[in-house]
Design a protein around this motif. Structure first.
Motif: not given
Lengths: 589, 76
Positions: A16, A19, A23, A45, A47-48, A51, A198-199, A201, A205, A543-544, B11-12, B35, B38-39, B43, B54
């Protein structure tokens, strides 16, 4: 506050705060030095990382735009003249690959790296053929699933063989390809600090912040280098920076420096690294408050001193203010303040330099000396890429010349590559055992999904039972293995008009014209069975699913109505786009 | 605690903290994609020193369930 101050190292401790630091730094009034576009060609993945990479680039006043390609579509993107990468080449391409997706056979016994080596070499060759963008590739570590449970030593050896071939390739193409060494980035981390299952699976990511940060620093160092911003001069304090203790008080035999015992060992390793930097062309200088003779005594006479007087380009060993000393030293060498890194153990000296010379990059010797060498190395401050403008031109000339001789080692165009995958699509009506998989695909697929209608197993069962409906499933395999059931097509008929209710593909298999093959085959089959004379299809925007917006046009449909939520299409039966036939073998199931 | 949850979410997800209330969910926040999800989880874990199991993660799609999950894990 300046951008550098906002992007304080401590912001990295929490996501947090990271990020919000980004900003704030984005809005800072400090001018940007350059905009830099970075594109990831990847098979998982990535994208992580954004930041972390953004953070480290912004520290050098580089404003990044980071984009990520499709999953496992590296060659497709490079070879397709319509792809974003081809149309607007980025400044840096990051080739980010996991070995288990490069060659899924790694999960089975008796794996050898041969297939992965030739696949990787072909990808690199294709990359090097592109306009001269720098490529940052990663070396490979064990498959994620094996990292927590231990890796077979033979698999480790084979991965090392793969890495050696990557390094050799990068050496031969040093003007274009650099390697981020993942095994170095992971060597002192526990598997649980590298991987988050976790991510992994749920989203493919795999990596945790500790690893992401290290990887991002390495990528950032090469981006910096390609912008000509690599640091050129390393200035070091002496007491408690190059050795433990104060030589003026404890004497030559009293200071701590040398292998075998701590903390002398930590300083010894830092000195080795400094000399290594010198050999790579980095200028080394000293700035310390000492009697000059005491310092020379250590450098000339200490049995474990690795750093010697001959390695130094300049020095200021006196009792004057360090900011002034550094200023005069840098002027003497005629380089920019922003090309300087200064290392000291004394926070007061560092604060003074930060205030007087804000462009100098500072490193405080950490209290935990075991982190010292890594902190000096981790940002890759002095990493360079041997890519000058001349190099770029020469690369282009060589490229044309060598293109012919090396042709058989590389993919000539997209079709050539896609053919090499030997893709087989097995297409047919669903049977009872597959109903739950179909329902699951309608529920989980977001990106390549034309209508995004979610169905339960009961819904699917009803479609299957209805003679006026048809549900098709596609299973895909290629030379790397079986990708399973990954596409669903559902149509309903009314008279001789058929309407496509659902059309979706899992994102893992995109970029190889399977969507065209699947649509065409299902439609052919129903044209025969139902005597279809007209097709209707829909695109419902979410959106996707933006990437499917023009899919029906691509297949040959005509748009008849456009609403805010999507479009309705019709097509009479007749010729459709069928440019998949040379690259995909279709089988009926 | 609920203020901190809101702050982290703001924030996220890059939205105004005042806009977060019981109606905030993946449906109402445009930027809340997988994404960001996940963040957000990472966080919140950083901030509260907790670890979401999980099976819970895919269900934490609105402010209320996140707040409850954090509360349960904090007191455990």
């Amino acid at each position: 506050m300046s951008r550098k101050q906002l992007l304080n190292e401590s912001a990295l401790e929490r996501l947090a705060s990271l990020l919000s630091a980004i900003d704030a730094a984005a809005c800072s009034e400090t001018a940007w030095r350059a905009e830099t576009r970075i594109h990831f060609l990847r098979n998982y993945t990535t994208e992580s990382l954004d930041p972390y990479l953004t953070f480290h680039l912004m520290r050098d006043d580089l404003r990044p735009t980071i984009t990520h390609g499709g999953y496992g579509t590296v060659a497709q993107e490079l070879l397709d003249p319509e792809s974003d990468v081809s149309k607007k080449p980025p400044d840096v391409l990051v080739l980010s690959l996991l070995v288990e997706f490069l060659d899924p056979a790694i999960a089975s016994g008796g794996w050898t790296a041969d297939a992965a080596i030739s696949e990787l070499t072909a990808l690199l060759q294709t990359l090097v053929d592109q306009p001269s963008t720098l490529v940052v590739a990663n070396s490979f570590i064990a498959p994620i699933d094996q990292m927590l449970n231990g890796t077979d030593s033979r698999v480790r050896q084979e991965i090392e063989r793969l890495n050696e071939s990557l390094r050799a390739y990068a050496n031969d193409h040093a003007d274009r390809v650099v390697v981020c060494d993942w095994s170095v980035a992971t060597e002192d981390l526990n598997a649980t600090d590298i991987v988050d299952t976790r991510f992994w699976r749920s989203s493919q990511a795999p990596f945790r912040p500790a690893f992401l940060d290290r990887y991002a620093r390495q990528i950032a160092s090469y981006v910096r280098a390609s912008e000509g911003l690599a640091k050129k001069l390393l200035i070091l304090d002496c007491d408690n920076t190059l050795w433990g203790g104060v030589v003026g008080e404890e004497g030559l035999s009293g200071i701590q420096l040398g292998p075998g015992c701590k903390p002398g060992e930590f300083y010894f390793r830092v000195q080795q690294h400094v000399v290594d930097l010198h050999q790579r062309g980095v200028m080394i200088a000293l700035c310390s408050k000492n009697n000059e003779e005491d310092v020379w005594e250590v450098l000339d006479k200490h049995p474990h001193a690795v750093l010697r007087r001959s390695h130094l380009v300049a020095w200021r060993i006196n009792w004057d203010d360090k900011a002034q000393n550094i200023g005069s030293l840098v002027r003497e060498l005629n380089i920019g303040m922003d090309a300087v890194v200064f290392v000291d153990d004394n926070p007061r000296e560092l604060a003074l330099v930060a205030q007087q010379l804000p462009d100098v990059t500072l490193l405080a010797v950490p209290e935990d000396l075991s982190l010292y060498e890594r902190q000096l190395v981790q940002d890759g401050w002095f990493n360079t890429v041997s890519q000058s403008n001349e190099d770029k031109q020469r690369t282009r000339m060589y490229r044309d010349e060598h293109a012919r001789s090396e042709e058989k080692h590389r993919f000539q165009d997209l079709d050539d590559y896609l053919q090499s995958l030997a893709t087989v699509a097995r297409i047919g009506r669903v049977d009872d055992a597959e109903i739950s998989r179909v329902a699951q695909l309608t529920q989980k697929t977001n990106q390549f999904n034309l209508t995004t209608r979610r169905y339960s197993e009961a819904d699917i069962r009803a479609f299957v039972a209805d003679p006026d409906s048809a549900v098709f499933l596609m299973a895909v395999s290629d030379r790397f293995g079986d990708m399973g059931n990954t596409g669903v097509f559902i149509a309903n008929r009314s008279g001789t008009t058929a309407t496509i209710d659902t059309f979706l593909l899992s994102c893992r298999i995109l970029g190889r014209r399977l969507e065209i093959a699947f649509a065409d085959q299902c439609m052919r089959s129903l044209e025969e069975q139902w005597n279809v004379t007209e097709w209707q299809a829909e695109y419902v925007a979410t959106r996707k699913n933006r990437q499917t917006e023009n899919f029906w046009e691509k297949v040959g449909f005509r748009s008849v109505r456009q609403e805010s939520a999507g479009k309705l299409y019709v097509s009479a039966i007749g010729p459709r786009i069928v440019d998949y036939q040379k690259i995909i073998t279709v089988e009926s199931k | 605690m609920s203020d901190t949850v809101k702050q982290i979410m703001a924030q996220v997800l890059q939205v105004d903290v005042a806009s977060i209330d019981i109606s905030t969910s993946t449906d109402s926040v445009e930027s809340w994609d997988s994404l960001k999800h996940m963040q957000l989880i990472l966080a919140l874990e950083d901030e509260f020193g907790i670890q979401f199991p999980d099976e819970l993660i895919p269900d934490l799609l609105d402010y209320t369930s996140i707040k409850e999950a954090v509360g349960t894990l904090k007191s455990a």
